[in-house]
Design a protein around this motif. Structure first.
Motif, mmCIF file in Angstrom:
data_model
loop_
_atom_site.group_PDB
_atom_site.id
_atom_site.type_symbol
_atom_site.label_atom_id
_atom_site.label_comp_id
_atom_site.label_asym_id
_atom_site.label_seq_id
_atom_site.Cartn_x
_atom_site.Cartn_y
_atom_site.Cartn_z
ATOM 1 N N LEU A 89 -11.267 0.535 0.337
ATOM 2 C CA LEU A 89 -10.923 -0.925 0.157
ATOM 3 C C LEU A 89 -9.719 -0.710 -0.528
ATOM 4 N N ALA A 90 -8.568 -1.553 -0.345
ATOM 5 C CA ALA A 90 -7.465 -1.392 -1.447
ATOM 6 C C ALA A 90 -6.839 -3.003 -1.415
ATOM 7 N N HIS A 91 -5.951 -2.774 -2.488
ATOM 8 C CA HIS A 91 -5.152 -3.998 -2.438
ATOM 9 C C HIS A 91 -3.908 -3.968 -1.663
ATOM 10 N N ASP A 92 -3.607 -5.097 -1.076
ATOM 11 C CA ASP A 92 -2.639 -5.028 -0.208
ATOM 12 C C ASP A 92 -1.301 -4.055 -0.500
ATOM 13 N N GLU A 93 -0.948 -4.198 -1.505
ATOM 14 C CA GLU A 93 0.436 -3.563 -1.998
ATOM 15 C C GLU A 93 -0.097 -2.063 -1.999
ATOM 16 N N ASP A 94 -1.169 -1.414 -2.259
ATOM 17 C CA ASP A 94 -1.617 -0.014 -2.293
ATOM 18 C C ASP A 94 -1.543 0.347 -0.758
ATOM 19 N N ALA A 125 -15.286 -8.976 -1.417
ATOM 20 C CA ALA A 125 -16.062 -7.766 -1.681
ATOM 21 C C ALA A 125 -16.754 -8.281 -3.108
ATOM 22 N N VAL A 126 -18.134 -7.625 -3.150
ATOM 23 C CA VAL A 126 -18.684 -7.785 -4.283
ATOM 24 C C VAL A 126 -19.339 -6.728 -4.761
ATOM 25 N N ARG A 127 -19.279 -6.386 -6.052
ATOM 26 C CA ARG A 127 -19.569 -5.538 -6.844
ATOM 27 C C ARG A 127 -21.244 -5.659 -7.277
ATOM 28 N N GLY A 134 -13.891 -10.272 -5.085
ATOM 29 C CA GLY A 134 -12.739 -10.270 -4.775
ATOM 30 C C GLY A 134 -11.958 -8.971 -5.472
ATOM 31 N N ASP A 135 -10.684 -9.087 -6.037
ATOM 32 C CA ASP A 135 -10.080 -7.713 -6.440
ATOM 33 C C ASP A 135 -10.722 -6.949 -7.345
ATOM 34 N N ALA A 136 -11.232 -7.725 -8.237
ATOM 35 C CA ALA A 136 -12.053 -7.103 -9.161
ATOM 36 C C ALA A 136 -13.199 -6.005 -8.883
ATOM 37 N N ALA A 137 -13.773 -6.203 -7.731
ATOM 38 C CA ALA A 137 -14.899 -5.547 -7.124
ATOM 39 C C ALA A 137 -14.307 -4.330 -6.691
ATOM 40 N N ILE A 138 -13.228 -4.061 -6.300
ATOM 41 C CA ILE A 138 -12.654 -2.857 -5.585
ATOM 42 C C ILE A 138 -11.861 -1.808 -6.251
#
Length: 139
Positions: A89-94, A125-127, A134-138
């Motif tokens: 799982l990655a941020h779009d820019e990565d 996504a959920v931690r 969201g992004d904080a979970a990845i």
């Protein structure tokens, strides 16, 4: 947020893992899978593989004709091949950096069987430990 699925050769597992870590990937999952790709019809690709496998065949255990039959069924894609599936799982820019890292360590000069990479959108996504989403979970 994107999910990257990379199917690679089993013997490229270690190199792929190192490349993902060097690319700054926070975490990933890898599982053993089996499958097959598009049938290769190019004799320039198939014949060197066939010759190499015939040289490795144990002629003292099975006869040459049986060895050749097994090798042909291996090369004509009637069999499934063991592979490793990485899920990231990655941020779009990565995504471009991660995909480039995977390609760099998995591309060969064989002309077939180097793998596939799929990039798909992820809604959320959920931690589990913290409940972050969201992004904080990845990362």
């Amino acid at each position: 947020m994107k999910e990257i699925l990379a199917i690679v050769r089993m013997k490229k597992t270690g190199a792929t893992k190192r490349a993902l870590i060097e690319a700054g990937v926070a975490g990933f999952t890898a599982v053993k899978v089996s499958g097959r790709g598009k049938l290769v019809h190019d004799n320039a690709v198939i014949m060197p593989c066939k010759e190499k496998l015939m040289q490795m065949a144990p002629n003292d255990v099975i006869d040459e004709q049986e060895s050749e039959e097994q090798i042909v069924t291996f090369l004509d894609d009637t069999r499934m091949f063991p592979r490793r599936l990485f899920t990231i799982l990655a941020h779009d820019e990565d995504v471009p950096r991660i995909v480039d890292a995977i390609i760099r360590v998995n591309r060969t000069e064989r002309g077939a069987g180097d793998g596939k990479i799929f990039v798909t959108p992820v809604a959320d996504a959920v931690r589990v430990r913290t409940g972050e989403s969201g992004d904080a979970a990845i990362w």
